[in-house]
Scaffold this motif. Structure first.
Motif, PDB file in Angstrom:
ATOM      1  N   GLY A  77      -0.878  -7.712 -17.481  1.00  0.00           N
ATOM      2  CA  GLY A  77      -1.930  -6.854 -16.957  1.00  0.00           C
ATOM      3  C   GLY A  77      -1.742  -5.479 -17.526  1.00  0.00           C
ATOM      4  O   GLY A  77      -0.644  -5.134 -17.998  1.00  0.00           O
ATOM      5  N   GLU A  78      -2.815  -4.675 -17.501  1.00  0.00           N
ATOM      6  CA  GLU A  78      -2.679  -3.361 -18.121  1.00  0.00           C
ATOM      7  C   GLU A  78      -1.891  -2.421 -17.216  1.00  0.00           C
ATOM      8  O   GLU A  78      -1.555  -2.759 -16.078  1.00  0.00           O
ATOM      9  CB  GLU A  78      -4.064  -2.787 -18.438  1.00  0.00           C
ATOM     10  CG  GLU A  78      -4.885  -2.516 -17.195  1.00  0.00           C
ATOM     11  CD  GLU A  78      -6.323  -2.161 -17.539  1.00  0.00           C
ATOM     12  OE1 GLU A  78      -6.679  -2.178 -18.728  1.00  0.00           O
ATOM     13  OE2 GLU A  78      -7.063  -1.859 -16.601  1.00  0.00           O
ATOM     14  N   SER A  79      -1.634  -1.276 -17.739  1.00  0.00           N
ATOM     15  CA  SER A  79      -0.823  -0.302 -17.023  1.00  0.00           C
ATOM     16  C   SER A  79      -1.445   0.030 -15.667  1.00  0.00           C
ATOM     17  O   SER A  79      -2.656   0.196 -15.559  1.00  0.00           O
ATOM     18  CB  SER A  79      -0.714   0.948 -17.877  1.00  0.00           C
ATOM     19  OG  SER A  79       0.077   1.884 -17.229  1.00  0.00           O
TER      20      SER A  79
ATOM     21  N   ILE B 224       0.862  -1.189   0.000  1.00  0.00           N
ATOM     22  CA  ILE B 224       0.000   0.000   0.000  1.00  0.00           C
ATOM     23  C   ILE B 224       0.898   1.239   0.000  1.00  0.00           C
ATOM     24  O   ILE B 224       1.706   1.422   0.913  1.00  0.00           O
ATOM     25  CB  ILE B 224      -0.920   0.010   1.240  1.00  0.00           C
ATOM     26  CG1 ILE B 224      -1.816  -1.226   1.192  1.00  0.00           C
ATOM     27  CG2 ILE B 224      -1.758   1.282   1.281  1.00  0.00           C
ATOM     28  CD1 ILE B 224      -2.618  -1.447   2.442  1.00  0.00           C
ATOM     29  N   TYR B 225       0.801   2.024  -1.065  1.00  0.00           N
ATOM     30  CA  TYR B 225       1.559   3.285  -1.084  1.00  0.00           C
ATOM     31  C   TYR B 225       0.812   4.299  -0.249  1.00  0.00           C
ATOM     32  O   TYR B 225      -0.384   4.523  -0.451  1.00  0.00           O
ATOM     33  CB  TYR B 225       1.697   3.824  -2.508  1.00  0.00           C
ATOM     34  CG  TYR B 225       2.674   3.053  -3.351  1.00  0.00           C
ATOM     35  CD1 TYR B 225       4.034   3.113  -3.073  1.00  0.00           C
ATOM     36  CD2 TYR B 225       2.244   2.297  -4.421  1.00  0.00           C
ATOM     37  CE1 TYR B 225       4.933   2.418  -3.851  1.00  0.00           C
ATOM     38  CE2 TYR B 225       3.134   1.596  -5.203  1.00  0.00           C
ATOM     39  CZ  TYR B 225       4.489   1.658  -4.914  1.00  0.00           C
ATOM     40  OH  TYR B 225       5.384   0.994  -5.675  1.00  0.00           O
ATOM     41  N   ASP B 226       1.538   4.846   0.660  1.00  0.00           N
ATOM     42  CA  ASP B 226       0.911   5.799   1.566  1.00  0.00           C
ATOM     43  C   ASP B 226       1.571   7.138   1.324  1.00  0.00           C
ATOM     44  O   ASP B 226       2.703   7.360   1.721  1.00  0.00           O
ATOM     45  CB  ASP B 226       1.151   5.333   3.012  1.00  0.00           C
ATOM     46  CG  ASP B 226       0.330   6.149   3.967  1.00  0.00           C
ATOM     47  OD1 ASP B 226      -0.333   7.095   3.510  1.00  0.00           O
ATOM     48  OD2 ASP B 226       0.359   5.842   5.165  1.00  0.00           O
TER      49      ASP B 226
ATOM     50  N   ASP C 119      11.555  -6.731 -15.639  1.00  0.00           N
ATOM     51  CA  ASP C 119      10.391  -5.851 -15.615  1.00  0.00           C
ATOM     52  C   ASP C 119      10.301  -5.139 -16.958  1.00  0.00           C
ATOM     53  O   ASP C 119      11.008  -4.185 -17.222  1.00  0.00           O
ATOM     54  CB  ASP C 119      10.518  -4.850 -14.473  1.00  0.00           C
ATOM     55  CG  ASP C 119       9.245  -4.028 -14.311  1.00  0.00           C
ATOM     56  OD1 ASP C 119       8.302  -4.227 -15.095  1.00  0.00           O
ATOM     57  OD2 ASP C 119       9.206  -3.178 -13.397  1.00  0.00           O
ATOM     58  N   GLU C 120       9.422  -5.592 -17.813  1.00  0.00           N
ATOM     59  CA  GLU C 120       9.264  -5.021 -19.148  1.00  0.00           C
ATOM     60  C   GLU C 120      10.604  -4.942 -19.858  1.00  0.00           C
ATOM     61  O   GLU C 120      10.919  -3.953 -20.508  1.00  0.00           O
ATOM     62  CB  GLU C 120       8.662  -3.600 -19.056  1.00  0.00           C
ATOM     63  CG  GLU C 120       7.404  -3.491 -18.220  1.00  0.00           C
ATOM     64  CD  GLU C 120       6.135  -3.698 -19.041  1.00  0.00           C
ATOM     65  OE1 GLU C 120       6.235  -4.131 -20.206  1.00  0.00           O
ATOM     66  OE2 GLU C 120       5.044  -3.459 -18.501  1.00  0.00           O
ATOM     67  N   ALA C 121      11.382  -5.980 -19.730  1.00  0.00           N
ATOM     68  CA  ALA C 121      12.763  -5.906 -20.187  1.00  0.00           C
ATOM     69  C   ALA C 121      12.884  -5.785 -21.700  1.00  0.00           C
ATOM     70  O   ALA C 121      13.931  -5.405 -22.204  1.00  0.00           O
ATOM     71  CB  ALA C 121      13.540  -7.130 -19.718  1.00  0.00           C
TER      72      ALA C 121
ATOM     73  N   LYS D 264      -3.634   1.096  -3.110  1.00  0.00           N
ATOM     74  CA  LYS D 264      -3.387  -0.331  -2.889  1.00  0.00           C
ATOM     75  C   LYS D 264      -2.831  -0.884  -4.192  1.00  0.00           C
ATOM     76  O   LYS D 264      -3.567  -1.306  -5.074  1.00  0.00           O
ATOM     77  CB  LYS D 264      -4.675  -1.035  -2.496  1.00  0.00           C
ATOM     78  CG  LYS D 264      -5.137  -0.590  -1.122  1.00  0.00           C
ATOM     79  CD  LYS D 264      -6.353  -1.352  -0.681  1.00  0.00           C
ATOM     80  CE  LYS D 264      -6.720  -0.912   0.739  1.00  0.00           C
ATOM     81  NZ  LYS D 264      -8.135  -1.090   1.024  1.00  0.00           N
ATOM     82  N   ALA D 265      -1.509  -0.871  -4.332  1.00  0.00           N
ATOM     83  CA  ALA D 265      -0.887  -1.223  -5.608  1.00  0.00           C
ATOM     84  C   ALA D 265      -0.806  -2.728  -5.801  1.00  0.00           C
ATOM     85  O   ALA D 265      -0.797  -3.201  -6.930  1.00  0.00           O
ATOM     86  CB  ALA D 265       0.498  -0.595  -5.697  1.00  0.00           C
ATOM     87  N   ALA D 266      -0.718  -3.467  -4.710  1.00  0.00           N
ATOM     88  CA  ALA D 266      -0.709  -4.931  -4.830  1.00  0.00           C
ATOM     89  C   ALA D 266      -1.417  -5.501  -3.612  1.00  0.00           C
ATOM     90  O   ALA D 266      -1.219  -5.022  -2.500  1.00  0.00           O
ATOM     91  CB  ALA D 266       0.728  -5.448  -4.883  1.00  0.00           C
TER      92      ALA D 266
HETATM   93  N1  LIG Z   1       5.952   5.405  -5.488  1.00  0.00           N
HETATM   94  C1  LIG Z   1       4.616   5.330  -5.608  1.00  0.00           C
HETATM   95  N2  LIG Z   1       3.825   6.089  -4.813  1.00  0.00           N
HETATM   96  C2  LIG Z   1       2.479   6.024  -4.916  1.00  0.00           C
HETATM   97  N3  LIG Z   1       1.836   5.270  -5.786  1.00  0.00           N
HETATM   98  C3  LIG Z   1       2.553   4.485  -6.632  1.00  0.00           C
HETATM   99  C4  LIG Z   1       3.988   4.498  -6.583  1.00  0.00           C
HETATM  100  N4  LIG Z   1       4.440   3.659  -7.536  1.00  0.00           N
HETATM  101  C5  LIG Z   1       3.334   3.137  -8.152  1.00  0.00           C
HETATM  102  N5  LIG Z   1       2.202   3.637  -7.601  1.00  0.00           N
HETATM  103  C6  LIG Z   1       0.833   3.291  -7.980  1.00  0.00           C
HETATM  104  O1  LIG Z   1       0.656   1.905  -7.792  1.00  0.00           O
HETATM  105  C7  LIG Z   1      -0.134   1.362  -8.826  1.00  0.00           C
HETATM  106  C8  LIG Z   1       0.605   0.216  -9.494  1.00  0.00           C
HETATM  107  O2  LIG Z   1       1.755   0.727 -10.126  1.00  0.00           O
HETATM  108  P1  LIG Z   1       2.792  -0.193 -10.929  1.00  0.00           P
HETATM  109  O3  LIG Z   1       3.923   0.648 -11.321  1.00  0.00           O
HETATM  110  O4  LIG Z   1       3.063  -1.414 -10.125  1.00  0.00           O
HETATM  111  O5  LIG Z   1       1.932  -0.603 -12.208  1.00  0.00           O
HETATM  112  P2  LIG Z   1       2.411  -1.442 -13.473  1.00  0.00           P
HETATM  113  O6  LIG Z   1       1.485  -2.570 -13.537  1.00  0.00           O
HETATM  114  O7  LIG Z   1       3.847  -1.717 -13.400  1.00  0.00           O
HETATM  115  O8  LIG Z   1       2.085  -0.439 -14.641  1.00  0.00           O
HETATM  116  P3  LIG Z   1       2.916  -0.153 -16.009  1.00  0.00           P
HETATM  117  O9  LIG Z   1       2.527  -1.222 -16.953  1.00  0.00           O
HETATM  118  O10 LIG Z   1       2.420   1.154 -16.426  1.00  0.00           O
HETATM  119  O11 LIG Z   1       4.351  -0.168 -15.655  1.00  0.00           O
HETATM  120  C9  LIG Z   1      -0.451   2.489  -9.794  1.00  0.00           C
HETATM  121  O12 LIG Z   1      -1.741   2.947  -9.524  1.00  0.00           O
HETATM  122  C10 LIG Z   1       0.565   3.529  -9.456  1.00  0.00           C
HETATM  123  O13 LIG Z   1       0.014   4.812  -9.670  1.00  0.00           O
END
Ligand SMILES: Nc1ncnc2c1ncn2[C@@H]1O[C@H](COP(=O)(O)OP(=O)(O)OP(=O)(O)O)[C@@H](O)[C@H]1O
Ligand SMILES: Nc1ncnc2c1ncn2[C@@H]1O[C@H](COP(=O)(O)OP(=O)(O)OP(=O)(O)O)[C@@H](O)[C@H]1O
Ligand SMILES: [Mg+2]
Ligand SMILES: [Mg+2]
Lengths: 313, 504, 557, 294
Positions: C327-329, C294-296, C457-459, C308-310
């Motif tokens: 998965g999408e962006s 969780i990014y806070d 990671d997206e290498a 809640k990023a994961a």
């Molecule tokens: N340092 C951070 N602080 C706050 N929120 C973040 C941070 N890094 C990522 N996030 C948020 O966490 C969520 C997941 O981000 P993440 O970078 O893991 O996505 P991703 O699946 O890798 O996307 P992409 O394909 O665009 O790289 C997004 O909503 C992003 O905005």
């Protein structure tokens, strides 16, 4: 937004407290004794000691500091040791010329510098660009008093277009004010124009390389609209920032210009106070100028929202 | 209406900051004093004491002095001037002024015997009393209302009410920048014509504004372009610019001018050694100092007299080398003889006072040429005045030599010359312990008649230069410049603004 | 219907590029375009494909008259718009023409809109510049075109700033801007590359739809063969400033004439998963359980906001196997990778590397475990320190783990060979290599630690398809030789299909599907996965084999 | 990408460290500036070898003289040779400029690295830096000179102190953004310790902007020295500097403008060249500008 303003103002407090402690200590550790200055050439050590005592200078440092801060909190900036005038009165007398000339300078500089910078960026790598840049580097390279003297010599002595020195309050005569303010303003503006013009050019150049400028051109938008509506507004934040930090330069310019043109402003007040060790005045003046600087930069921070809707506080 | 009022704008030699003319010896504050205050008695061109606010009378035995206030005297607040005001003012002055202190040392009583009469009774005769009370410098006894004069002599007064020919416009006062005076309509001048500080102070203009210009260049330009009327001290090197203008008059304000001098610290080596002091004196050339300081020889004169050339007590014994360009060789020899061990000479150099920047530099070079190890330390004037009060060793924030200037009348007699004092720690900065000098001074006070005084003064001169109590570096004149519109200005050391008028 | 297969031979020519050459300005010009010819007829969609740097964008900018001044110049040729040579026009005539008769959409919807102007005003500006309509009428037309591009809640969006819109919405604004004056020709330079597949699909459909209704000719620039298959009528292949080949889309994809075209097509990864490798019975080298991040973004003064990023992510990888996360962006893929690497601290969960749970180890305690798990980042240009020689970068890790410099250098030289670079490359700096080479170096650096697990990671996302294919091959070989487990993160289903044994699908930070690659791609069980697959452009075509995809998988889609 | 010429071994370290651009395309201006600056530096540094007079020796009777065969540019108000003073004066002015630049860059680098790196220290350090920034630098400098007496070192000190916060901010911002770079993350993943990352990966990033900043500090220090002299808080008149020659000469501006003209010309030329070189360095080193030109 309001929350942000309050937070920013709160954040100013520790800064000003540090400034206050710093200035206080700096001065008290400075050699120099206002009592000796008051007493003059033929005073004896015993007389000096008595004067010192009556000025409260023989108290321990922390006691002096607490007294000062206590008074400060009540809006009492103290009394000049040398002239026995309340510091607030001195500031009240002296601040207007400085503020008026400072404001006029900023207006003048922005009006001159921004178009110059836009022109230089637009005509990047042409002689116009080089001319503007040369001028702006030159503006940084000549001491401000030399510029002042040159202007005096040219416009006041040789051409006799303008008075040599002095200050007239605009409330007395607007024309008198302008005729006396124009040379100091131009002098001060030289360096400020240089600063703003070069920053305008740099950030505009950056913006002109952005995709949305290309988009605007691809829409068939006219060039001046591209420059002023699209590019300049996007370049505004760094320009505003430099106006804010350049304010520090303005203050140092003011100190000199006020001497050269004999303007009764706070710059001279402060230098005189430092040279005379007039502690209450120095403290108040440095606090005041720092506060003005902080305040101007706060305003500039807040102004960013005007230019960039992405910035939300 | 103010625009139509006749205003004189004058640029003075320094900014007015301290408004209490008793607490400081600063000339600008004294000049301010003469604007708004009046004095009991004053001197004329020939240094003769004349009545001003009061007539005076000395008793046969020389023990009682009676001053009778003239009619019509009024303070700016509308209250009449009474003898009680004068007594309070004199007492406060007596605490500060060195001459005044001497009088009060022998005073039995000083009282207002009625509204108009001040009676001053002494324990023993003190001939110079009238001269001291009438002196125009450094601190004249200005008369202020008793309630103000009751302020402690160590605290600055905060109310500026006098009975002089001008009133002080407090609202327009900007310390260090400008001060405005207005004609005091109810002032009653004396009948006699004005003569130096004496005579009728008839005010012919409505307002006088003093401004300060920190930059000599600016002041000159302002005068040339007609923005100001009067410049109290013009930079002598710049006179050609002023002289080129047909609208301006350039003239010497006061024929006596200033004495510039150097003073050594008697407490610490190397100048605790008389021989080394003599070597220093021998190394110095007045001509070099003055030429550098002033430039144009018309405006300076070599003068070895400690009481100033042109004064009654002038005598130049012992100043030959000073006046003849110094003698580096002899100085070197003398130094060797004294066994100088290369102790550094801490020489204080102020950087921010135009009239004091040249002396230290020139003297430093002369001393070096004679073999001294000079440590010239630059500082602003305020650091200097603080530091010269320090009795610490030169290495710990003390000093060995510094320079200053005096208006010649201020040093013109052993009674008032601050340097001529051998009372050790109670003496002026440098603190010479010199009983012989003290004896000579006592002799001078006791001496009867001008001739006897001159004889003692001459011995003092010889003694001072022999022991190198201090080094007179010669005299220079200050030049004033004014617009030709200003007429009838009184020529004298203190620039006063009565009598002067402004034509259109 | 596989391709659009329309015919335009009878339609008038909208744009004709004849022998156009462009070179850099200056004393020694470098040719960028070499006498290219392109013809576009009314209503036709012409796709311009080719690897990065082949001159696609330069061609489009030349048509628009927007070549960067002082940098690039047209040196020869003609650009005729309905018979009129654009190169003869002066600046203001050219300005008149833009948006009226030719308009353009750019790649990055994020940056192509002015961030400080309301989008409605930006569309209206086109009308301001070219018409003298009354304000009301202008507004009406803007609203109208915004509706045509299917923007929701038009009134609100009209007054919004770009940053308040999603990427797809911004691209729609761009399209609205381009089409409001019904130009003859629309140039679209990679308009969908920055969008995720679902949005890309919508935008492509929209362009096709508008093209139908306005009869616009479209010059579509892309490097994505899937997109080509989806929308093109005619395809031009570019390489190094030359047109290598041009043909109707089906002809080109079925029977490419030139070697270069063949190679280009062969490099396009297929959506058909690789052949399944035998199950492995070894213990997993990495097992992740209940991983939550969780990014806070709470500041000292600022109000808090949680992302809640994961959430509750769980998977394990065995030696020699590859697990893909798709998965999408913004779905949380990188977040998982960074947690696993302990570049960020997970909020909750276990990350077992070998036998140790590293999820809660402090920075200092972590150091010994670093060597087991290494990462390769997306951007080959930023993942190597530009100030260090390749050799220094390669031995940084081994030196940290006590190897002597000589030994590490020797090992590094071997590694260079392993990744297919000359050993003398060790003394060079990163800028002296191409993007693909740099990515190899980054991989070599990770391998130098002899890790058990490699996180990618997206290498390969930043690389051209041909380079991409090489790098994927390299990873495969390395895995074979060294038996490393790979955690492969990508948004590209085609790439995932080619390299992964198992695939994890993430949405909004959660795993929505987890199965073998074959099952995920051919029998997606989750609606989101199905949507992803369906949106993949050209999914019916097997580019590398120049034929339709005849497998049953596509039918289920 | 075409093969790049390899840096020669001797320069490799330097070039690698500051990452100088690989295709120097200097215009006429910067080259001229470099030549002028080099001439000034050489001429002032070796001034004692050729100046005709001792710049400190006075001859009261020769003061304020015009140019002549003995005094090429005339004399100053103390009767000292203006030419000798201007040439020798450059030494101290340049020393102040270079000294202030080096000291403030070094101190700022150190504080900035710490601040960019340690979150806790950062909060405190940045408050103090904000406070230092808020105090008008010229007032601070006058006060500091008054505090220490106007010696050469206290002037350098006084000019340096107000510059430090700017350097700190610069270094800190570079560190903060560079630590997000993938290669820094890679280094973490490779098990490099934090101090090592800070010093080897992050610090070199600050060098290029610091060099640029250093040139500006140098230029502004030389100017500030002149202003301090003007306000009566400069180096003692014994030691000539361009600033105090002008400050002393300013009241003679109308009768003897050479006193301001010559040192002013040298000063302006010198600062102009430094600024131009700084601008050039910035343009060449700025990755953003480079990107656009690519
Ligand atoms: N340092 C951070 N602080 C706050 N929120 C973040 C941070 N890094 C990522 N996030 C948020 O966490 C969520 C997941 O981000 P993440 O970078 O893991 O996505 P991703 O699946 O890798 O996307 P992409 O394909 O665009 O790289 C997004 O909503 C992003 O905005
Ligand atoms: N302003 C410029 N100055 C000099 N060369 C340039 C400029 N813009 C592009 N080039 C060069 O022109 C060539 C073609 O570039 P272009 O942008 O057209 O490639 P592209 O096919 O669009 O590639 P991508 O797929 O990466 O967008 C490249 O080699 C590039 O380096
Ligand atoms: Mg492109
Ligand atoms: Mg990611």
């Amino acid at each position: 937004m309001l929350g942000y303003v309050i937070r920013r103002i709160l954040a100013v407090i520790p800064v000003m407290v540090i400034v206050a402690i710093f200035v206080f200590l700096l001065l008290r550790l400075t050699p120099g004794d206002p009592a000796a200055i008051i007493a003059g050439d033929s005073a004896t050590p015993a007389q000096l000691e008595r004067i010192r005592e009556s000025l409260g200078l023989s108290e321990p440092l922390h006691v002096q500091f607490v007294t000062w801060v206590g008074n400060l909190a009540q809006g009492d900036l103290g009394t000049s040791i040398i002239s026995s005038q309340p510091v607030t009165r001195l500031i009240g007398q002296r601040i207007w010329p400085t503020l008026q000339i400072g404001t006029l300078t900023i207006l003048l500089s922005v009006l001159i510098a921004v178009p110059l910078g836009v022109l230089a960026a637009w005509r990047h790598r042409t002689w116009i660009d080089y001319a503007v840049m040369t001028f702006s580097v030159l503006g940084f390279s000549i001491p401000v008093f030399v510029i002042g003297y040159l202007f005096i010599k040219l416009f006041a002595i040789d051409l006799r277009w303008l008075p040599v020195q002095g200050y007239t309050s605009p409330s007395e005569s607007v024309q008198g004010f302008l005729s006396r303010a124009i040379l100091p303003c131009l002098t001060l503006a030289t360096i400020y124009v240089a600063l703003i013009a070069r920053m305008t050019r740099a950030s505009l150049l950056e913006v002109l390389g952005e995709d949305y400028v290309r988009t605007a051109r691809a829409k068939g938008v006219k060039e001046h609209i591209v420059l002023f509506r699209h590019a300049l507004r996007n370049a505004a934040v760094p320009i505003m920032t430099i106006i804010g930090t350049g304010f520090a330069l303005l203050i140092s310019g003011v100190v000199v210009t006020e001497s050269v043109f004999n303007i009764p402003g706070i710059g001279r007040l402060t230098v005189d106070a430092i040279l005379a060790r007039d502690y209450p005045v120095i403290q108040a003046m440095i606090l005041l100028t720092s506060a003005i600087y902080v305040f101007v930069n706060l305003l500039i921070d807040l102004s960013y929202t005007l230019f960039d809707p992405r910035i939300r506080y | 209406a103010q625009d139509e009022a006749e205003t004189i704008t004058a640029v003075m030699h320094s900014g007015l900051r301290v408004l209490d003319p008793i607490i400081t010896t600063a000339h600008i504050t004294r000049n301010h004093g003469y604007m708004i205050y009046d004095v009991l008695i004053a001197v004329n061109e020939n240094f003769e004491v004349q009545p001003q606010m009061a007539d005076f009378e000395v008793s046969e035995d020389g023990l009682t002095y009676t001053f009778t206030l003239r009619d019509g005297l009024m303070f700016h607040d509308g209250e009449p001037v009474t003898a009680a005001d004068a007594v309070a003012s004199l007492k406060r002055w007596g605490e500060r002024d060195s001459g005044g202190q001497l009088i009060f040392d022998v005073t039995a009583s000083l009282e207002a015997t009625d509204d108009k009469t001040v009676t001053w009774t002494l324990n023993e005769p003190f001939t110079p009393l009238l001269d001291i009370v009438a002196k125009q410098s450094a601190v004249p006894p200005f008369i202020m209302p008793a309630r103000i004069a009751e302020t402690s002599a160590d605290e600055a007064i905060t109310e500026y009410v006098g009975s002089g020919p001008f009133t002080f416009v407090e609202e327009e006062f900007e310390p260090g920048v400008s001060v405005t005076y207005e004609k005091f309509a109810d002032y009653v001048p004396r009948e006699e014509p004005a003569d130096w500080m004496a005579g009728g102070k008839v005010v012919n203009v409505d307002r006088v504004v003093w401004t300060t210009m920190p930059d000599a260049q600016t002041a000159i330009n302002a005068l040339v372009s007609g923005e100001i009327d009067y410049l109290e001290q013009a930079q002598i090197d710049l006179l050609p610019i002023l002289q080129a203008s047909p609208d301006l008059t350039v003239e010497v304000r006061d024929p006596l001018g200033f004495q510039t001098m150097g003073r050594m610290n008697f407490k610490y080596p190397p100048f605790d050694d008389e021989k080394i002091r003599q070597a220093a004196l021998m190394a110095i050339s007045q001509e070099n100092v003055l030429a550098t300081l002033v430039g144009n020889p018309e405006y300076y004169s070599l003068c070895g007299a400690i009481f100033g050339c042109g004064t009654p007590l002038a005598d130049e014994t012992g100043s030959d080398t000073l006046k003849s360009g110094g003698d580096a060789e002899a100085a070197r020899a003398l130094l060797e003889e004294a066994g100088y061990d290369n102790t550094p000479v801490v020489l204080m150099q102020p950087t921010d006072v135009v009239t004091l920047t040249a002396q230290p530099v020139v003297v430093a070079q002369a001393l070096r040429d004679a073999g001294f190890n000079v440590d010239m330390q630059a500082m602003d004037w305020q650091t200097l005045v603080t530091r010269r009060a320090s009795q610490s060793a030169p290495a710990d924030g003390g000093w060995n030599i510094f320079f200053t200037n005096w208006s010649v009348p201020e040093i013109s007699s052993p009674l008032i010359n601050p340097m001529v004092n051998g009372r050790g720690d109670d003496a002026w900065f440098g603190w010479p312990e010199d009983p012989a000098l003290e004896e000579l001074r006592a002799e001078f006070i006791a001496a009867d008649g001008a001739e006897a005084q001159a004889e003692v003064a001459q011995r003092i001169q010889a003694h001072v230069l022999e022991t190198v109590n201090y080094i007179p570096l010669g005299q220079y004149l200050t030049v004033q410049a004014r617009s030709n519109k200003m007429v009838d200005m009184i020529q004298q050391p203190v620039p006063v603004f009565w009598q002067v008028d402004k034509t259109e | 219907m596989l391709f659009r297969n329309r015919h335009f031979d009878d339609k008038p020519v909208a744009l004709e590029i004849l022998g156009l050459s462009v070179a850099t300005a200056g004393d020694d010009p470098v040719p960028i375009l070499n006498a290219i010819d392109v013809t576009i007829r009314e209503g036709e969609t012409v796709c311009l494909v080719g690897e990065s740097g082949s001159g696609k964008s330069v061609t489009s900018l030349a048509v628009m008259g927007l070549l960067p001044k002082g940098a690039l110049e047209v040196t020869a040729g003609r650009i005729e718009l309905e018979g009129q040579n654009l190169l003869d026009l002066d600046a203001s005539q050219m300005r008149e023409l833009r948006a009226q008769r030719i308009s353009m959409i750019f790649q990055e919807p994020m940056t192509a809109l002015n961030p400080v102007m309301k989008v409605g005003d930006q569309i209206e500006e086109v009308l301001d510049s070219h018409t003298k309509l009354p304000a009301k009428e202008k507004k009406r037309r803007v609203v109208d075109i915004m509706q045509q591009v299917h923007l929701p809640d038009v009134e609100r969006i009209y007054g919004s700033y770009p940053h308040q819109l999603s990427g797809g919405q911004r691209q729609r604004i761009m399209i609205a801007m381009a089409l409001i004056l019904e130009p003859k020709l629309l140039i679209a330079d990679e308009p969908t590359t920055a969008l995720d597949v679902t949005t890309q699909n919508q935008v492509l459909k929209l362009i096709a739809e508008l093209q139908e209704s306005h009869g616009t000719a479209v010059l579509f620039i892309t490097h994505d063969m899937g997109v080509v298959a989806e929308i093109a009528d005619t395809v031009y292949v570019m390489r190094n400033g030359d047109i290598v080949e041009s043909a109707a889309v089906e002809t080109l994809l079925r029977s490419p004439q030139k070697d270069y075209t063949r190679r280009l097509l062969e490099a396009v990864p297929s959506l058909v998963p690789r052949d399944a490798r035998p199950e492995s019975w070894a213990d997993p080298v990495l097992s992740v359980d209940g991983l939550t991040k969780i990014y806070d973004t709470r500041g000292f003064f600022k109000k808090g906001r949680e992302t809640k990023a994961a959430q509750d992510v769980k998977f394990r990888i065995k030696p020699g196997r590859t697990l893909g996360i798709v998965g999408e962006s913004g779905s949380g893929k990188s977040t998982v990778a960074r947690c696993v690497m302990r570049l960020i601290d997970p909020t909750e969960g276990r990350i077992r590397v070998g036998q140790t749970d590293i999820a809660k180890l402090a920075r200092g305690e972590l150091q010994p475990h670093r060597k087991h798990i290494q990462i390769v980042f997306q951007d080959p240009f930023r993942s190597l320190n530009p100030r260090w020689t390749v050799g220094d970068s390669l031995i940084e890790g081994p030196l940290n783990f006590g190897q002597s410099k000589a030994e590490a250098m020797k090992h590094a030289a071997e590694l260079m060979e392993l990744v297919g670079l000359p050993a003398d490359a060790l003394g060079r700096y990163p800028h002296q290599f191409s993007g693909g080479q740099r990515q190899r170096i980054a991989i070599a650096r990770a391998i130098a630690m002899r890790p058990d697990i490699l996180v990618a990671d997206e290498a390969v996302s930043a690389l051209d398809v041909s380079v991409q294919a090489q790098v994927l091959k390299l990873l495969d070989e390395l895995q074979e030789k060294l038996g490393i487990a790979i955690l492969f993160i990508t948004h590209d289903l085609r790439v995932a299909a080619q390299i992964c044994d198992e695939v994890v699908v993430m949405q909004h930070g959660r795993i929505v599907e987890h199965d073998t690659a074959e099952n995920v791609l051919s029998q997606p069980s989750h609606a989101y996965t199905r949507a992803l697959i369906e949106a993949a452009p050209g999914r019916h075509w097997d580019f590398a084999k120049f034929r339709e995809l005849s497998l049953h998988q596509t039918e289920t889609a | 990408m075409a093969a790049q010429p390899q840096p020669t071994s001797a320069m490799q370290v330097v070039l690698g460290a500051i990452q100088l651009p690989r295709n120097w395309r200097l215009g006429f201006g910067p080259i001229l500036a470099a030549i002028v600056l080099a001439l000034i530096v050489i001429a002032t540094a070796s001034a004692y070898l050729y100046v005709p007079h001792n710049p400190m020796s006075m001859d009261a009777l020769q003061r304020l003289k015009g140019p002549s065969e003995t005094y090429w540019l005339g004399t100053d108000p103390y009767g000292r040779d203006l030419f000798s003073r201007v040439m020798v004066g450059g030494q101290v002015s340049l020393l102040i400029g270079i000294g202030a630049a080096i000291v403030s860059v070094l101190i700022g680098l150190l504080i900035g690295l710490v601040s960019g790196f340690f979150r806790l220290a950062d909060a405190i350090i940045m408050r103090v830096m904000d406070a230092l920034m808020a105090i008008p630098s010229i007032l601070l400098a006058i006060a500091l000179v008054a505090l220490n007496g106007p010696s050469l070192w206290s002037v350098i000190f006084a000019i340096t102190i107000p510059e430090i916060p700017r350097v700190v901010r610069l270094v800190r911002s570079v560190v903060l953004s560079a630590r997000e770079e993938p290669y820094v993350e890679a280094a973490i993943a490779l098990g490099s310790s934090m101090p090592k990352i800070l010093w080897k990966h992050l610090m070199p990033n600050t060098l290029a902007p610091l060099i640029v900043q250093g040139t500006y500090i140098c230029a502004s220090a030389i100017l500030t020295e002149a202003i301090l002299s003007f306000l009566g808080a400069g180096v003692s008149t014994e030691i000539p500097t361009w600033g105090n020659i002008m400050a002393e000469g300013r009241i003679f501006f109308q009768i003897k403008p050479e006193l301001i003209f010559w040192p002013g010309l040298m000063l302006s030329l010198c600062i102009l060249s430094i600024n131009l070189l700084g601008d050039t360095a910035r343009d060449l080193l700025d990755p953003r500008l480079k990107k656009r030109e690519a």
